[in-house]
Every structure is written in C-alpha cells, then in structure tokens.
Design a protein around this motif. Structure first.
Motif, mmCIF file in Angstrom:
data_model
loop_
_atom_site.group_PDB
_atom_site.id
_atom_site.type_symbol
_atom_site.label_atom_id
_atom_site.label_comp_id
_atom_site.label_asym_id
_atom_site.label_seq_id
_atom_site.Cartn_x
_atom_site.Cartn_y
_atom_site.Cartn_z
ATOM 1 N N GLY A 44 0.784 -1.225 0.000
ATOM 2 C CA GLY A 44 0.000 0.000 0.000
ATOM 3 C C GLY A 44 0.811 1.267 0.000
ATOM 4 N N ILE A 45 2.131 1.166 0.134
ATOM 5 C CA ILE A 45 2.978 2.364 0.110
ATOM 6 C C ILE A 45 3.182 2.806 -1.333
ATOM 7 C CG2 ILE A 45 5.281 3.265 0.604
ATOM 8 C CD1 ILE A 45 5.391 1.415 3.010
ATOM 9 N N ALA A 46 2.987 4.094 -1.592
ATOM 10 C CA ALA A 46 3.097 4.640 -2.952
ATOM 11 C C ALA A 46 4.552 4.957 -3.254
ATOM 12 C CB ALA A 46 2.237 5.886 -3.081
ATOM 13 N N ARG A 47 5.213 4.064 -3.955
ATOM 14 C CA ARG A 47 6.607 4.268 -4.339
ATOM 15 C C ARG A 47 6.678 4.697 -5.800
ATOM 16 N NH1 ARG A 47 6.466 -0.448 -1.238
ATOM 17 N NH2 ARG A 47 7.559 -0.233 0.751
ATOM 18 N N PRO A 48 7.580 5.619 -6.141
ATOM 19 C CA PRO A 48 7.686 6.094 -7.530
ATOM 20 C C PRO A 48 8.201 4.988 -8.441
ATOM 21 C CG PRO A 48 9.472 6.986 -6.196
ATOM 22 C CD PRO A 48 8.546 6.302 -5.246
ATOM 23 N N PRO A 102 0.910 12.173 -7.575
ATOM 24 C CA PRO A 102 0.158 11.978 -6.333
ATOM 25 C C PRO A 102 0.201 10.510 -5.915
ATOM 26 C CG PRO A 102 -1.113 13.255 -7.937
ATOM 27 C CD PRO A 102 0.077 12.728 -8.661
ATOM 28 N N ASP A 103 0.129 10.273 -4.616
ATOM 29 C CA ASP A 103 0.171 8.901 -4.120
ATOM 30 C C ASP A 103 -0.877 8.019 -4.782
ATOM 31 O OD1 ASP A 103 2.246 9.570 -2.500
ATOM 32 O OD2 ASP A 103 1.149 9.390 -0.603
ATOM 33 N N GLU A 104 -2.079 8.573 -4.987
ATOM 34 C CA GLU A 104 -3.134 7.749 -5.582
ATOM 35 C C GLU A 104 -2.816 7.376 -7.025
ATOM 36 O OE1 GLU A 104 -4.741 12.083 -5.569
ATOM 37 O OE2 GLU A 104 -3.524 10.765 -4.278
ATOM 38 N N ALA A 105 -2.028 8.218 -7.714
ATOM 39 C CA ALA A 105 -1.635 7.900 -9.092
ATOM 40 C C ALA A 105 -0.660 6.726 -9.108
ATOM 41 C CB ALA A 105 -1.017 9.115 -9.763
ATOM 42 N N TRP A 106 0.318 6.748 -8.186
ATOM 43 C CA TRP A 106 1.240 5.613 -8.099
ATOM 44 C C TRP A 106 0.483 4.341 -7.708
ATOM 45 C CZ3 TRP A 106 5.185 6.461 -10.785
ATOM 46 C CH2 TRP A 106 5.960 7.631 -10.701
ATOM 47 N N ARG A 107 -0.402 4.448 -6.751
ATOM 48 C CA ARG A 107 -1.151 3.257 -6.316
ATOM 49 C C ARG A 107 -2.024 2.701 -7.434
ATOM 50 N NH1 ARG A 107 -2.080 6.423 -1.414
ATOM 51 N NH2 ARG A 107 -0.620 5.725 0.197
ATOM 52 N N SER A 108 -2.513 3.571 -8.314
ATOM 53 C CA SER A 108 -3.382 3.104 -9.395
ATOM 54 C C SER A 108 -2.632 2.211 -10.378
ATOM 55 C CB SER A 108 -3.993 4.293 -10.138
ATOM 56 O OG SER A 108 -3.031 4.961 -10.940
ATOM 57 N N VAL A 168 4.867 -1.240 -13.651
ATOM 58 C CA VAL A 168 4.934 -0.588 -14.959
ATOM 59 C C VAL A 168 5.565 -1.578 -15.929
ATOM 60 C CG1 VAL A 168 5.980 1.245 -16.335
ATOM 61 C CG2 VAL A 168 5.023 1.771 -14.089
ATOM 62 N N GLY A 169 4.846 -1.896 -16.991
ATOM 63 C CA GLY A 169 5.302 -2.912 -17.928
ATOM 64 C C GLY A 169 5.946 -2.362 -19.184
ATOM 65 N N SER A 170 5.831 -1.044 -19.409
ATOM 66 C CA SER A 170 6.422 -0.439 -20.589
ATOM 67 C C SER A 170 6.535 1.063 -20.378
ATOM 68 C CB SER A 170 5.558 -0.735 -21.823
ATOM 69 O OG SER A 170 6.166 -0.256 -23.000
ATOM 70 N N VAL A 171 7.549 1.670 -20.999
ATOM 71 C CA VAL A 171 7.763 3.103 -20.879
ATOM 72 C C VAL A 171 8.260 3.626 -22.219
ATOM 73 C CG1 VAL A 171 10.138 2.810 -20.019
ATOM 74 C CG2 VAL A 171 8.891 4.910 -19.496
ATOM 75 N N GLY A 214 -2.608 -2.327 -13.446
ATOM 76 C CA GLY A 214 -3.457 -1.225 -13.044
ATOM 77 C C GLY A 214 -4.453 -0.820 -14.113
ATOM 78 N N ASN A 215 -4.324 -1.404 -15.313
ATOM 79 C CA ASN A 215 -5.217 -1.090 -16.434
ATOM 80 C C ASN A 215 -5.231 0.406 -16.738
ATOM 81 O OD1 ASN A 215 -6.205 -3.858 -16.726
ATOM 82 N ND2 ASN A 215 -7.291 -3.496 -14.801
ATOM 83 N N ARG A 216 -4.002 0.993 -16.769
ATOM 84 C CA ARG A 216 -3.895 2.430 -17.001
ATOM 85 C C ARG A 216 -2.647 2.770 -17.796
ATOM 86 N NH1 ARG A 216 -7.816 4.491 -14.440
ATOM 87 N NH2 ARG A 216 -7.343 6.599 -15.139
ATOM 88 N N VAL A 217 -2.723 3.897 -18.511
ATOM 89 C CA VAL A 217 -1.558 4.528 -19.126
ATOM 90 C C VAL A 217 -1.449 5.925 -18.539
ATOM 91 C CG1 VAL A 217 -0.488 5.339 -21.254
ATOM 92 C CG2 VAL A 217 -1.807 3.208 -21.261
ATOM 93 N N ALA A 218 -0.268 6.263 -18.013
ATOM 94 C CA ALA A 218 -0.057 7.561 -17.366
ATOM 95 C C ALA A 218 1.024 8.332 -18.101
ATOM 96 C CB ALA A 218 0.327 7.365 -15.905
ATOM 97 N N LEU A 219 0.920 9.670 -18.069
ATOM 98 C CA LEU A 219 1.874 10.532 -18.772
ATOM 99 C C LEU A 219 2.498 11.549 -17.819
ATOM 100 C CD1 LEU A 219 0.363 9.311 -21.273
ATOM 101 C CD2 LEU A 219 0.710 11.517 -22.390
ATOM 102 N N TRP A 220 3.769 11.865 -18.109
ATOM 103 C CA TRP A 220 4.535 12.861 -17.368
ATOM 104 C C TRP A 220 5.220 13.802 -18.350
ATOM 105 C CZ3 TRP A 220 3.715 8.064 -15.529
ATOM 106 C CH2 TRP A 220 3.510 7.881 -14.154
ATOM 107 N N ARG A 221 5.570 14.975 -17.861
ATOM 108 C CA ARG A 221 6.506 15.813 -18.589
ATOM 109 C C ARG A 221 7.910 15.281 -18.344
ATOM 110 N NH1 ARG A 221 2.907 19.235 -16.131
ATOM 111 N NH2 ARG A 221 1.650 20.555 -17.518
ATOM 112 N N ARG A 222 8.812 15.658 -19.209
ATOM 113 C CA ARG A 222 10.197 15.206 -19.127
ATOM 114 C C ARG A 222 10.844 15.520 -17.778
ATOM 115 N NH1 ARG A 222 14.699 15.276 -23.254
ATOM 116 N NH2 ARG A 222 16.619 15.791 -22.151
ATOM 117 N N ASP A 223 10.451 16.651 -17.178
ATOM 118 C CA ASP A 223 11.069 17.042 -15.904
ATOM 119 C C ASP A 223 10.514 16.259 -14.722
ATOM 120 O OD1 ASP A 223 8.553 18.141 -15.553
ATOM 121 O OD2 ASP A 223 9.226 20.222 -15.503
ATOM 122 N N GLY A 224 9.601 15.316 -14.984
ATOM 123 C CA GLY A 224 9.078 14.469 -13.925
ATOM 124 C C GLY A 224 7.744 14.901 -13.374
ATOM 125 N N ARG A 225 7.146 15.990 -13.901
ATOM 126 C CA ARG A 225 5.849 16.449 -13.407
ATOM 127 C C ARG A 225 4.724 15.615 -14.025
ATOM 128 N NH1 ARG A 225 5.487 22.589 -14.699
ATOM 129 N NH2 ARG A 225 6.821 21.963 -16.456
#
Length: 370
Positions: A248-252, A268-274, A279-282, A298-309
C-alpha cells in the motif's frame, strides 16, 4: 485544437520449428512470403493462433502476424537497414527471431549463450551490423551482454558482465551502454517473501563493456526492480520499475537516469497506487518532452513531462505496449485484449485521439519504425 476535442474523433509450430538450428539463415525464409510489401509503422509481439509471433502494424493500426511459435516473444528491435527486425523471447526464452518486416517472412533464429536464457530485449548497433542481447545465467541469474555479428548469423564475438543479476533491458544512450539489472523479478517464486530486489542501473563502456558506474535506489525504495528503459536522441533516459511489495505504500515507479544517479518522477500517491506496483512499458514521445508508462495490472496509461511532473492518466484494460508516433505528444498503446489506442497530450491533460479493436493479444511492447 485541444485534446478533449480530438477524443471525439475516430480513426477509420514452436519457434524451434522456424529453424533447423541456431544462427542458421533460412534459404528463402520459412514463413509464408506475401505477394505485397507490408506498410510497417510500428512493430509489436502478440499471442496469435498457434502461439506467439512478431506483429507488423500499419498506420491505420491493421495488424499482420509474421509466423508463429511456442515461445512468448517480448521486445522487437527494428534494424537500421529499413527491412528487418529481431523479436526476442522473454525470460526464460531461448530464441530470437529475425524477420523481414516488409515481406512478412521469418529469415532466421538464434539462441543465447550456453547455460543462459534471453531476458526479452536486444538492440542493433553499428548501423545494424551488430546486435546486443541481454542474457541471464540459468543457475545464478548473473547478467551478460553479448555482442553479435549480424552477417555471421548473429554469432557472439564478445560478451560482458552486466554488473548485476536479473538484467532485463539495455540500450545505448549518449556515450554509454545503459543496463537495467532488475535483481529479483517480481511475481516469480523467487520474489515470494523478498523485500529487497537488488536492482541497479549499470553504465558500461559500449566498446569494451568496462563498468563506468552502477546506480542503486535509496534504502526506502530497495523493493523496486528496475526493468524497462527508454531514451531520447539527446541521451535522456528513463527507467521503469516494478515493486516486490504490495504493502500500500506509494513508491515512484519511474526514474530519470542522470549521470551516475537516479531521479524519481513525481505523482500523487493515488496515481502511483493506481498502477498497482507495476509498470510494464515506458516510452518517450517524438519530441522527447513527454514520457508515458503503461500498467497492465493497473489497467492504465499515465503521462509525465520530461522534468518528472505528472500530467494524468486514462484507463486501458490490460494495456502495456507503448511507442511514440511521429507527432509530438502522441503515443500508440496496445492491449492484451487486442486494442490499439492513439493517446495524446498538450502537456495539461491526456486524451484518446483514436482507437481500434479486434487485433491480436498484444504483449508488453511496441516500437515505431523509421
């Protein structure tokens, strides 16, 4: 035009049976040759009737399998020659398949070194004249990078220690060869009860294999297995992780490889938990400004900016394969349910541009061809 407007658009036997032995080219190819050339824009691997196969994806997402075999294929690496590609079996696979991505025919297979298995990944270097493969010792899990001569039937001409156990992915970035040594692989018998993965990122000299540095995660992130890599034209590299622990700990689960260290991405923690520890591909987009990560658990695809945001995410059941398109801010995503989805961002939100169902059971990865 914004992303929300774009989402309203729609866009219309065994691998051993492939070959007589390792590193032997077929005379004319063993798979059925086609009377027309395929329009390959992406490559992937998938489960198909009769087993597993490389898959050629056209610009309209139509999928054409190439051959079929019993070993589950993982990554596909297109050659700079503009014609061929290699699909590598995932651990504990023992076959890699060379195929003609335009004619849709299998040309050859080759095997790992004695006593080893493939980890599922490999890369062409030297303009396609050589091929690097990541291999794992059957007995001790020690990692080896082999350098192979393509014209010699992918014969091994050199091999180096990967500086870790359980290596999974590897790629040239900048002036170094980056290897993700995953340590203990999550969701395996070895991972039962384990809390420390023992993973790390090794930077090797690309010509000699000499170790330049090894970066490890901090103690509070020691349960993360570093596995998949993506890199931009400027050498910017991101590694994706899977967690041994489901506490249950949200690790990056995404980290930038910076010099001899690692920088965690933010969310956000809930995004990591989701992402459910996995992560199977990047992938990086064509501009190098955006990073996408897919979680089939998690049945999800998530996006970040290059700087990690963190930007956001959207649902994709059993979605894992990711590849850039030729447009900035866009990614192709594939799922184990046979769906292909075009995802886009302008940096503020995430949306679906187009999708197509009815394809094969796509595996973990997809790749854009030149």
């Amino acid at each position: 035009m914004g992303i929300l407007e774009l989402t309203r658009r729609s866009l219309v036997g065994t691998l051993g049976a492939f070959a007589a032995g390792p590193r032997v080219l077929f005379a004319g190819g063993a798979a059925h040759a086609r009377d027309h050339l395929l329009d390959a824009q992406w490559l992937a691997t998938a489960g198909v009737e009769g087993g597993f196969a490389p898959v050629v994806l056209s610009p309209d997402f139509a999928a054409t399998p190439v051959g079929a075999g019993a070993q589950r294929l993982h990554w596909v690496e297109p050659s700079p020659d503009g014609r061929t590609a290699v699909a590598v079996a995932r651990r504990p696979g023992t076959t890699a398949v060379l195929f003609d991505r335009r004619a849709g025919s299998v040309l050859a297979t080759f095997e790992p070194g004695e006593g080893r298995v493939f980890s599922g990944h490999g890369r062409f270097i030297d303009g396609g004249r050589r091929f690097l493969a990541v291999e794992i010792g059957r007995e001790d899990g020690a990692g080896v990078v082999t350098r192979r001569v393509v014209e010699a039937g992918f014969a091994i001409e050199a091999e180096w220690a990967s500086s870790g156990i359980g290596p999974h992915d590897m790629l040239p970035a900048g002036d170094a060869l980056i290897v993700a040594n995953g340590g203990i692989e999550p969701h395996t018998p070895e991972a039962l009860g384990a809390e420390i993965a023992g993973s790390g990122i090794a930077r090797l000299d690309p010509s000699s294999g000499a170790v330049r540095s090894v970066a490890a995660l901090s103690e509070d992130l020691a349960s993360l297995s570093l596995r998949h890599l993506t890199s931009g034209a400027d050498g910017f590299t991101v590694v994706a992780a899977q967690d041994l622990l489901a506490d249950g700990i949200a690790r990056p689960l995404l980290h930038a490889v910076e010099g001899e260290g690692l920088r965690a991405f933010d969310a956000p923690d809930e995004a990591w938990r989701s992402l459910r520890t996995y992560v199977g591909s990047v992938a990086l987009d064509a501009s190098g400004a955006y990073v996408a990560a897919a979680s089939p658990r998690g049945n999800r695809v998530a996006l970040w900016r290059r700087d990690g945001r963190y930007i956001g995410s959207l649902p994709l059941v059993d979605g894992c394969g990711l590849a850039p398109t030729r447009e900035a801010g866009q990614f192709l995503a594939t799922s184990g349910l046979g769906e292909t989805v075009l995802i886009g961002t302008h940096g503020e939100d995430v949306g679906v541009i187009a999708r197509r169902a009815g394809g094969p059971r796509y595996d973990n990865h997809a790749v854009l061809v030149a």
